[in-house]
Structures are given as structure tokens and as C-alpha cells.
Scaffold this active site. Structure first.
Site, PDB file in Angstrom:
ATOM      1  N   GLU A  98     -16.264  19.237  58.230  1.00 15.77           N
ATOM      2  CA  GLU A  98     -15.376  20.079  57.416  1.00 15.77           C
ATOM      3  C   GLU A  98     -14.108  20.357  58.212  1.00 15.77           C
ATOM      4  O   GLU A  98     -14.146  20.555  59.419  1.00 15.77           O
ATOM      5  CB  GLU A  98     -16.085  21.364  56.974  1.00 15.77           C
ATOM      6  CG  GLU A  98     -16.644  22.210  58.101  1.00 15.77           C
ATOM      7  CD  GLU A  98     -15.735  23.345  58.483  1.00 15.77           C
ATOM      8  OE1 GLU A  98     -14.634  23.408  57.925  1.00 15.77           O
ATOM      9  OE2 GLU A  98     -16.117  24.137  59.348  1.00 15.77           O
TER      10      GLU A  98
ATOM     11  N   SER B 270     -20.594  22.083  62.865  1.00 15.84           N
ATOM     12  CA  SER B 270     -20.345  22.895  61.674  1.00 15.84           C
ATOM     13  C   SER B 270     -21.527  22.897  60.727  1.00 15.84           C
ATOM     14  O   SER B 270     -22.386  22.027  60.789  1.00 15.84           O
ATOM     15  CB  SER B 270     -19.140  22.346  60.911  1.00 15.84           C
ATOM     16  OG  SER B 270     -18.000  22.433  61.694  1.00 15.84           O
TER      17      SER B 270
ATOM     18  N   ALA C 154      -7.932  35.622  46.516  1.00 14.21           N
ATOM     19  CA  ALA C 154      -6.978  34.544  46.237  1.00 14.21           C
ATOM     20  C   ALA C 154      -6.617  33.778  47.494  1.00 14.21           C
ATOM     21  O   ALA C 154      -5.526  33.257  47.630  1.00 14.21           O
ATOM     22  CB  ALA C 154      -5.733  35.115  45.563  1.00 14.21           C
TER      23      ALA C 154
ATOM     24  N   THR D 114     -15.427  32.718  62.999  1.00 11.54           N
ATOM     25  CA  THR D 114     -15.321  32.119  61.669  1.00 11.54           C
ATOM     26  C   THR D 114     -16.487  32.658  60.864  1.00 11.54           C
ATOM     27  O   THR D 114     -17.287  33.437  61.382  1.00 11.54           O
ATOM     28  CB  THR D 114     -15.417  30.582  61.731  1.00 11.54           C
ATOM     29  OG1 THR D 114     -16.782  30.231  61.974  1.00 11.54           O
ATOM     30  CG2 THR D 114     -14.557  30.023  62.830  1.00 11.54           C
ATOM     31  N   CYS D 115     -16.604  32.202  59.605  1.00  6.47           N
ATOM     32  CA  CYS D 115     -17.695  32.765  58.831  1.00  6.47           C
ATOM     33  C   CYS D 115     -19.037  32.204  59.286  1.00  6.47           C
ATOM     34  O   CYS D 115     -20.081  32.718  58.930  1.00  6.47           O
ATOM     35  CB  CYS D 115     -17.489  32.575  57.333  1.00  6.47           C
ATOM     36  SG  CYS D 115     -17.186  30.909  56.848  1.00  6.47           S
ATOM     37  N   ASN D 116     -19.011  31.153  60.100  1.00  6.99           N
ATOM     38  CA  ASN D 116     -20.277  30.590  60.540  1.00  6.99           C
ATOM     39  C   ASN D 116     -20.593  30.842  62.001  1.00  6.99           C
ATOM     40  O   ASN D 116     -21.698  30.562  62.450  1.00  6.99           O
ATOM     41  CB  ASN D 116     -20.298  29.086  60.307  1.00  6.99           C
ATOM     42  CG  ASN D 116     -20.329  28.765  58.843  1.00  6.99           C
ATOM     43  OD1 ASN D 116     -20.921  29.526  58.078  1.00  6.99           O
ATOM     44  ND2 ASN D 116     -19.709  27.696  58.445  1.00  6.99           N
ATOM     45  N   ARG D 117     -19.602  31.309  62.746  1.00  9.76           N
ATOM     46  CA  ARG D 117     -19.880  31.513  64.164  1.00  9.76           C
ATOM     47  C   ARG D 117     -18.988  32.585  64.754  1.00  9.76           C
ATOM     48  O   ARG D 117     -17.868  32.811  64.309  1.00  9.76           O
ATOM     49  CB  ARG D 117     -19.715  30.206  64.941  1.00  9.76           C
ATOM     50  CG  ARG D 117     -18.274  29.697  64.992  1.00  9.76           C
ATOM     51  CD  ARG D 117     -18.185  28.380  65.717  1.00  9.76           C
ATOM     52  NE  ARG D 117     -18.833  27.337  64.943  1.00  9.76           N
ATOM     53  CZ  ARG D 117     -19.892  26.642  65.348  1.00  9.76           C
ATOM     54  NH1 ARG D 117     -20.417  26.859  66.537  1.00  9.76           N
ATOM     55  NH2 ARG D 117     -20.428  25.735  64.586  1.00  9.76           N
TER      56      ARG D 117
ATOM     57  N   GLU E  99      -7.485  30.769  50.595  1.00 12.02           N
ATOM     58  CA  GLU E  99      -7.595  29.316  50.592  1.00 12.02           C
ATOM     59  C   GLU E  99      -8.932  28.877  50.004  1.00 12.02           C
ATOM     60  O   GLU E  99      -9.012  27.955  49.200  1.00 12.02           O
ATOM     61  CB  GLU E  99      -7.470  28.826  52.034  1.00 12.02           C
ATOM     62  CG  GLU E  99      -7.157  27.365  52.159  1.00 12.02           C
ATOM     63  CD  GLU E  99      -7.106  26.932  53.618  1.00 12.02           C
ATOM     64  OE1 GLU E  99      -7.376  25.780  53.898  1.00 12.02           O
ATOM     65  OE2 GLU E  99      -6.811  27.795  54.483  1.00 12.02           O
TER      66      GLU E  99
END
Lengths: 431, 268
Positions: A109, A104, A185, A47-50, A187
Site C-alpha cells: 500500500e 504493512s 473528507a 499511522t493507523c496500523n503502527r 484522503e
């Protein structure tokens, strides 16, 4: 089989390291394929964090070696400095907590559970999540759902988008009448656009590589779609720019943003980059009057909000702990009875109950004890003949080497439900 | 009348403490009490100063009274802004400055400077009041500029600390700076014009290259150029904040040199 997790997240690694490891879906599949050649089970959560690699392997040491090699290969040697590692039940706990959104950037979230599910689905399709790992994920999803429905952690989540809006207000005061340029464009872009127009931003312009998607989003949020080619000239009227594209390289660089500052008459420009890898080069922030923030910067700003949820988070942690111990107990029972034994016991149980049924239908009193015995023997013999090949194969492979066959057997014959009902026994069943 | 002034200084001091505490502790009570204190301090201070000035014919004499008047006007502007925009954070930055201007004056008063003959006239009090009002406006603008620079540092440094949470939005500070500089510039222009009339009336000359005159002219030209750049070249933000502070410094030089100049007590 031992569970192992190797990974890095917003807590351990800066964005610059994480974005190098953020892989596109085809590359994720490719990596999984490479991993399954070496290890029985693997899952990649990106994901963008992990970025986390989960393994179930006979030897955690071996899995660790493989993981380190791959991470160094993709993310460079410095990525290794930011790694964390969990084994066995610690890895399990981590998976549960991540799924429940307790680890998170913004606690509670809602996106993370879907992301873990996607990661699991990808691994399952690649054929590298079928046994211990699959069961662990299943249990993690159950606990995550309980956390979501039974605690307030996920309620009114402080999303990245709303945190970005708060940050913009520190520059502009109110957002009333401000112009917003939404780049991408997806989510995230939609969420951000909705937050901004709810805060009073009036002019929403959407630019996306696929023009039809831009039109859809623009229609959904009451903005205008513009061709992606006009992107840089669209910076001129904009006050706020929100980026969330899947571009592997930055779209906005110091040079191309600087070129628009004079036409903008040096009005301050607020840029938020919700994408990983980043869409805005870090040095854009160095430009006078330009304030560019990425996901890590926004996290700092929401740290306070996260603290406010501490109480709910504690309840969520309790649920996770409860689900985890339930899972561990079920697993202990399952592991205590090897698959071959369970399979035979199950078959025997079916055979005997069928014999009993048949006997009750037939006129029992006419049957001698001997005939009854031979009927039983026949049923058992059929079972044994039928199970001979599978049993031999299972013995041949051996449970230490590879759980795959054993897991497939358990799955095919529904042996796990039996174990679950055993585990729940004494507690009056489970919901 | 001096006791009144001394009371008002203490009241301001208490208010300053409250406004500074507000930086650390978010409580609506602190700025509310601070507002009342500043208001009552202004009344006491104004009464004290007004009485002295009335006795002297409406013209501040000596550097102490000049500073006291500037402090009064500065706090008056702050009081107005706080009531109008509810920005008590400005108090944490302006109250200490106002006290720093006021207290030395309190210690120095009583030197008994008198206005030389020939310096009286209806224009003189007007000239001086407007000059001091301009200086006060630029003083507040400088305080706002300091806040802008601090906030800008927070936003650029991406360290979202206590200051980040308390300081008003950057654009608000920039806009406030613009308004204050516009009003300060108007006041400064009027000062120069009335000053020219007044000096030519009194001593039959217009321009003597005294430090006061030079400093005021430099500041006027500087602020004029600044406003021009703001309106026509889109200057804003950090650059403007720094230049505002520089301009205010030049004006302070002008104020300090105005009073003892040639022992005249003349203010240009």
C-alpha cells in the site's frame, strides 16, 4: 550510537491498544520534544496500523527505559505487553521494510512511505533527527523507492477502501443503487467514495465538520454535501457508512445508531471505520442488522490478497536486503574514519591541491624548493588555524557522548559524500 | 419402477457429494457436473413416481410416497434456483436434506396402503400436489434460512473463513427467503381452501381438530403473520430466518400426521 526501535503494530497489538497511542500531530511534537531532552535522536512514526519510536542513542538500554516510560504513560500499562523491540541492524531492517510497505497490513500500500517521510520531517523540524537516524531514514527511502519502481508489490494495491467495498458486497450482493454516507473528507474518505461509486453506488452524501471540505469532496466524487449536524438523520437513507474522521472519540455509539434503526425500518446497515482512533464504537456491531467493521477486521479479509503478492514481496525483500547491506558497508567506512581525521584529511587535500594549482600558474622554475615548501606550509597553517576551534570542540565533546556535533561537521563540510564514494568504490559508483 | 427410484437416489447422492466438495474446493466443474446429475436424477425420480401415481389415480399414498414427492419437488425447486441464479452453494445444504427425506421413504415403501373409497375426486390430487409443493417451498426456504444464519454468524463473528467466501450475500439469501415464503404461503392457502372443500364433500364435516388440521392452520397463521411483519413492520434477517425454520417444522408435523391419521390417508 546505537539504533533502537520500540513499537507496536497491527501484527502485535489489537486496535483498542493502538488507538490509545495514536496521537494528534501537536501531541506528537510535544512527545518528541520531551524525548529529545533525554536522547540525542528520536523519531515517532504513528499511522493507523503502527506506533513506533526510533532512537539513536549512546546507550540502547537508556533509550529503552525512556521509550517504555512514555508508552506506558500514553497507552497505559497493557500497551507494554504488545511491544516489540529491535536493536542495531535489526532496527534498521525494520525501518527499511516498513518504508517499503513490506510490513504493512496491505503489503505494497502506497501511503506508508509518505507517512514515514512525514514522521522524519516532524522529527527533523523538532531537531531530533540529524545524524545516524537521519542517514538511516534517507537510505530507507532510497530502498523503498527502488522497491516501488522495480517490483510489482505496489502495483494495483489492494487498499483498505477496496477491501471494504468487497466486504459490503458480502452483505448486499451488488452495490448498484445503494446509498452511501461518507463521514469525514480526508484522503481515505475520498478513496473510499471513489471505490464505492465505481462499484455502482449511486447516492453519495458527504458529511464533514468543515462544511467547505465536504462540498469539495462531494463535487469531486459527484455526491451531495450535508451539514455535519444532520449526521444521525443521514443514517436513515444510507446503506453504507464510511467513516474516516480525526475525531478522538467515537462519533457513532450504540445508542445513537440504535435510535435510527426503526426509522430505517431495520434495513441492514453496513458501516466501515477507516479511522484510528475509531469513529464507530465497537458495540455498534452488536446491534441486529448492523455490521460495523474497523481496520483490523478489514485486514483479515484482505489476508488472501496479500498472499497472492508473495512472489513480488520476495523480490522486494531482496532489494531491501541489498540496500541495507550497502548502507551498512558505507556506515562501517564512515565510522572507521573519525570525523576529526576526515575533516583534517579533507582540508589538507584541498590545501595541497590549491598550492599545486598556484604553483602551476606561477613561473615554477624561478621558485626554489624552499619557497615551495613555505607556500605549502602557509596553506596548511591557514587550514590548521581555521580548524583549530572546531577540532578542539569535537575532541571536547568526544564521539561517544554525542554524535550531534560530529554529524553537523560531516554535514557542513560534506564529509559523507567522501565516505559514500569510498563505499561505492570497486563497484563502479552508484546510481 | 423401484429400481428407477433407487438409481435416482444414487445419482442424488453423487450430486450431494459434489456440492459438498464445492464448499471446500472452488472448481466450476463440481457444480456443473452436480447440476447435470440433479437434472437426470429428477427425470428418473419423476418417471418412477409418476408411474406409481398414475397407477394409483394420481394420489400419493402413504408416508413414503408423500416424502418421495416432497423430495422431488424440493430438488425441483433447487434445480430451478441453481439454473436461474447460479447458487450451487445451496446444493450443499439442500441435497443432504432431500436425501434424508427420500431414503427413509425408499426403505418403507411397499406397505401397500390403499386409498379408502370416497377419497377420490379431481380435487384430491390437486390438493395434495399443492400441499406438497408448499411444503417443498418452505423446505427450501428453511435451507436458505440455515445458510442465512451461518452467513450472519460469519459476518457478526468477523471470522472470514471458507463459508464466508462461499455463501451468497446476506441480502440475496433474505430476498430468496422472502420469495419462497410468499410462494409457499400461497400454496398453503390454496391447500387449506381446497382441503376444506374436499373434506366437506367427502365426509360432510369441515373441521375436526385433527393434528394435521391444527398444525397446518398454525403454520398458515404463523407464515401469514411473518409475511405481514415483513411487509409492514420491516422484519427481516435473522428473526425471519428462525421463524421460517420453526414454521417448516410445524408443517413437517402436519405432513407426518396427515398420512396415518385415522387410517384414512387423508391429507388436509
Amino acid at each position: 550510537m546505537e539504533l533502537l526501535l520500540v513499537g507496536l503494530s497491527h501484527k502485535s497489538a489489537p486496535l483498542a491498544v493502538r488507538e490509545r497511542l495514536a496521537l494528534s500531530e501537536p501531541r506528537q511534537e510535544e512527545l518528541l520534544k520531551q524525548l529529545t531532552a533525554l536522547l540525542p535522536e528520536a523519531m515517532l512514526l504513528s499511522t493507523c496500523n503502527r506506533v513506533e519510536l526510533y532512537f539513536a542513542a549512546p546507550s540502547a538500554e537508556q533509550a529503552r527505559e525512556v521509550a517504555m516510560g512514555k508508552i506506558a504513560e500514553v497507552g497505559g500499562p497493557e500497551a507494554l505487553e504488545h511491544l516489540y523491540e529491535r536493536r542495531g541492524d535489526d532496527a534498521l531492517l525494520h525501518l527499511f521494510r516498513v518504508s517499503a510497505s513490506l510490513d504493512s497490513m496491505v503489503i505494497g500500500e502506497p501511503q506508508i512511505l509518505g507517512q514515514v517521510k512525514d514522521a522524519f520531517e516532524l522529527a527533523r523540524k523538532a531537531g531530533c533527527a540529524h545524524g545516524a537516524l537521519a542517514r538511516a531514514c534517507g537510505a530507507a527511502f532510497v530502498s523503498a523507492k527502488r522497491v516501488r519502481s522495480e517490483t510489482g508489490v505496489g502495483r494495483a494495491p489492494v487498499s483498505m477502501a477496496s477491501a471494504a467495498v468487497e466486504l459490503a458486497k458480502k452483505l448486499f450482493g451488488g452495490l448498484e443503487g445503494r446509498s452511501v454516507l461518507v463521514v469525514g473528507a480526508g484522503e481515505m474518505a475520498e478513496l473510499a467514495a471513489r471505490h464505492l461509486s465505481a462499484s455502482g453506488a449511486t447516492d453519495l452524501v458527504v458529511a464533514n465538520r468543515t462544511y467547505s471540505r465536504a462540498e469539495e469532496l462531494a463535487a469531486a466524487v459527484g455526491g451531495k454535501a450535508r451539514p455535519f449536524e444532520e449526521l444521525f438523520s443521514l443514517l436513515v437513507p444510507a446503506d453504507v457508512v464510511i467513516c474516516s474522521t480525526a475525531s478522538p472519540t467515537p462519533i457513532f455509539t450504540k445508542q445513537n445508531v440504535a435510535a435510527q434503526l426503526k426509522p430505517r425500518r431495520f434495513r441492514p446497515l453496513f458501516m466501515v471505520d477507516l479511522a484510528v482512533p475509531r469513529d464507530i464504537a465497537p458495540d455498534v456491531h452488536d446491534l441486529d442488522g448492523v455490521y460495523a467493521y474497523d481496520v483490523d477486521d478489514i485486514q483479515q479479509n484482505v489476508a488472501e490478497n496479500a498472499a497472492a503478492r508473495a512472489a513480488e514481496a520476495a523480490r522486494a525483500e531482496a532489494i531491501v536486503a541489498e540496500e541495507l547491506s550497502r548502507f551498512v558497508r558505507a556506515r562501517a567506512i564512515r565510522d572507521g574514519v573519525p570525523v576529526i581525521g576526515k575533516l583534517r584529511a579533507r582540508a589538507r587535500q584541498i590545501a595541497l591541491s590549491e598550492v599545486e594549482r598556484t604553483l602551476s600558474i606561477l613561473a615554477v622554475e624561478n621558485l626554489s624548493e624552499r619557497s615551495k615548501k613555505s607556500l605549502e606550509a602557509m596553506a596548511i597553517a591557514i587550514i590548521n588555524k581555521l580548524l583549530h576551534q572546531p577540532t578542539a570542540k569535537l575532541r571536547e565533546v568526544g564521539p561517544e557522548d554525542d554524535d550531534r556535533l560530529a554529524d553537523a561537521t560531516a554535514e557542513l563540510f560534506g564529509l559523507d559524500e567522501a565516505a559514500d564514494s569510498l563505499a561505492a568504490g570497486g563497484k563502479g559508483g552508484r546510481s | 419402477m423401484r429400481s428407477l427410484l433407487s438409481i435416482s437416489v444414487h445419482v442424488y447422492g453423487a450430486a450431494a457429494v459434489l456440492y459438498l466438495a464445492y464448499l471446500i474446493r472452488q472448481s466450476k466443474l463440481l457444480p456443473a457436473v452436480g447440476r447435470v446429475l440433479v437434472g437426470s436424477g429428477l427425470v428418473l425420480h419423476g418417471a418412477s413416481l409418476g408411474a406409481s401415481l398414475f397407477a394409483q389415480g394420481g394420489v400419493p399414498v402413504g408416508i413414503a410416497q408423500g416424502f418421495s414427492t416432497v423430495a422431488l419437488l424440493l430438488l425441483g425447486i433447487f434445480f430451478f434456483l441453481d439454473v436461474r441464479y447460479r447458487v450451487p452453494v445451496i446444493g450443499a445444504f439442500l441435497m443432504p436434506i432431500a436425501l434424508a427425506v427420500l431414503v427413509p421413504g425408499l426403505i418403507m415403501t411397499g406397505t401397500g396402503e390403499v386409498l379408502p373409497p370416497g377419497m377420490k375426486g379431481p380435487l384430491l390430487p390437486l390438493h395434495i400436489t399443492i400441499a406438497l409443493l408448499g411444503i417443498a417451498a418452505f423446505g427450501v426456504a428453511s435451507g436458505v434460512a440455515v445458510m442465512y444464519l451461518l452467513m450472519e454468524r460469519q459476518m457478526k463473528g468477523k471470522k472470514f473463513g471458507v463459508l464466508f467466501a462461499r455463501l451468497p450475500p446476506l441480502q440475496f439469501l433474505d430476498e430468496l427467503n422472502r420469495r419462497l415464503v410468499v410462494w409457499g404461503f400461497i400454496a398453503l392457502s390454496v391447500t387449506l381452501v381446497t382441503g376444506a372443500f374436499f373434506v366437506s364433500d367427502a365426509a360432510a364435516f369441515v373441521w375436526r381438530w385433527r393434528p394435521t388440521e391444527v398444525a397446518t392452520l398454525v403454520a398458515w397463521l404463523g407464515f401469514g403473520a411473518l409475511l405481514h411483519a415483513r411487509f409492514f413492520a420491516g422484519w427481516q434477517g435473522k428473526r425471519v430466518a428462525l421463524l421460517t425454520m420453526a414454521g417448516f417444522f410445524v408443517l413437517l408435523v402436519s405432513l407426518v400426521t396427515a398420512f396415518p391419521a385415522a387410517g384414512l390417508g387423508g391429507v388436509q
